[in-house]
Scaffold this active site. Structure first.
Site, PDB file in Angstrom:
ATOM      1  N   SER A 184       0.831  -1.216   0.000  1.00  0.00           N
ATOM      2  CA  SER A 184       0.000   0.000   0.000  1.00  0.00           C
ATOM      3  C   SER A 184       0.861   1.260   0.000  1.00  0.00           C
ATOM      4  CB  SER A 184      -0.983  -0.001   1.174  1.00  0.00           C
ATOM      5  OG  SER A 184      -0.322   0.213   2.389  1.00  0.00           O
ATOM      6  N   ILE A 240      15.644  -8.336   7.585  1.00  0.00           N
ATOM      7  CA  ILE A 240      16.756  -7.555   8.116  1.00  0.00           C
ATOM      8  C   ILE A 240      17.853  -7.517   7.058  1.00  0.00           C
ATOM      9  CG2 ILE A 240      18.503  -7.519   9.937  1.00  0.00           C
ATOM     10  CD1 ILE A 240      16.420  -8.186  11.831  1.00  0.00           C
ATOM     11  N   HIS A 292       8.607   3.256   9.245  1.00  0.00           N
ATOM     12  CA  HIS A 292       8.347   2.396  10.399  1.00  0.00           C
ATOM     13  C   HIS A 292       7.066   2.875  11.082  1.00  0.00           C
ATOM     14  CE1 HIS A 292       9.281  -0.379  13.608  1.00  0.00           C
ATOM     15  NE2 HIS A 292       8.924   0.579  14.457  1.00  0.00           N
ATOM     16  N   THR A 295      20.336   2.818   8.966  1.00  0.00           N
ATOM     17  CA  THR A 295      21.712   2.580   9.403  1.00  0.00           C
ATOM     18  C   THR A 295      21.763   1.146   9.941  1.00  0.00           C
ATOM     19  OG1 THR A 295      21.240   3.337  11.644  1.00  0.00           O
ATOM     20  CG2 THR A 295      22.054   4.999  10.068  1.00  0.00           C
ATOM     21  N   ASP A 296      22.944   0.739  10.420  1.00  0.00           N
ATOM     22  CA  ASP A 296      23.036  -0.663  10.843  1.00  0.00           C
ATOM     23  C   ASP A 296      22.339  -0.940  12.178  1.00  0.00           C
ATOM     24  OD1 ASP A 296      24.847   0.615  12.348  1.00  0.00           O
ATOM     25  OD2 ASP A 296      26.607  -0.452  11.587  1.00  0.00           O
ATOM     26  N   GLN A 338      -1.452   7.928   7.501  1.00  0.00           N
ATOM     27  CA  GLN A 338      -0.373   8.923   7.619  1.00  0.00           C
ATOM     28  C   GLN A 338       0.899   8.457   6.909  1.00  0.00           C
ATOM     29  OE1 GLN A 338      -0.915  11.971   8.749  1.00  0.00           O
ATOM     30  NE2 GLN A 338      -3.021  11.262   8.976  1.00  0.00           N
TER      31      GLN A 338
END
Ligand code: GRF
Length: 210
Positions: free
Chosen positions: A14, A89, A106, A138-139, A170
């Site tokens: 989406s 990951i 996120h 970043t890691d 949002q």
């Protein structure tokens, strides 16, 4: 020169759809999914966008899989890699290779609730404000420089599903916005903090939904 974007997905797509439909000054040169059955791949095909399934089960070693993925992205000559519900990951080598041109969304107001089940955890904690974050990767998982956030109120009768729906609306606003800024060259990384060029009020990096 048009910003060439590769979007990585694993599922329904989406956010991909919101990005495509925002009419951004970018070219989506490919959508790649680690899951061949991802609905987002069908959507990309319908829109005439190159859709690539790169099944992680066929390359079990993470570093080897990510090397193959990186190769495909380089082949597409991507300026920007957008993670849109990419549920794997990434290896440190992959992140190092694309650092500074790798964005993620996120579903929480980072640094609160990194990881999974963010809406359940927000309800459990009783927070009154929840939301979503676009950040450079970043890691450190779900912890890179923040580009934009959107906040929504948490209601007394919210369930994880109702809250997720409000947050997702949002997400669909702020991800296209962040990508537009990147494409316009307006995101400046200042020692791990992202500044938006020509935004004297800083109003536009936080949006409030209902
Ligand atoms: C979104 O909630 C995103 O924040 C998270 O995974 C979900 C992907 O949804 N990383 P979709 O595939 O874009 O619909």
């Amino acid at each position: 020169m048009t910003c060439r974007v590769v979007v990585l997905i694993s599922g329904r797509g989406s956010n991909l759809r919101a990005i495509v439909e925002a009419g951004l000054p970018i070219e989506i040169v490919a959508v790649i999914s680690n899951r061949p059955e991802a609905a987002g791949l069908d959507y990309a095909r319908e829109r005439g966008i190159t859709a690539i399934a790169l099944d992680h089960k066929t390359i079990p070693d993470r570093a080897a899989f990510d090397a193959r993925l990186a190769e495909e992205i380089e082949h597409q000559r991507a300026d920007l890699v957008v993670l849109a519900g990419y549920m794997r990951i990434l290896s440190p080598a992959f992140i190092a290779r694309f650092e500074g041109r790798l964005l993620n969304i996120h579903p929480s107001l980072l640094p609160m609730f990194p990881g999974l089940d963010t809406h359940e955890r927000a309800l459990e904690e009783g927070v009154k404000v929840h939301g979503c974050t676009v950040h450079f990767v970043t890691d450190k998982l779900d912890h890179g420089p923040i580009v934009i956030q959107a906040a929504v109120p948490v209601r007394a009768d919210d369930t994880p599903d109702t809250l997720a729906t409000r947050v997702l609306a949002q997400e669909h606003r702020i991800y296209p916005q962040a990508i537009r800024w990147f494409a316009e060259g307006r995101l400046v990384n200042n020692h791990g903090r992202v500044n938006l060029k020509d935004d004297s009020t800083s109003q536009s990096v936080l949006t409030i939904g209902m």
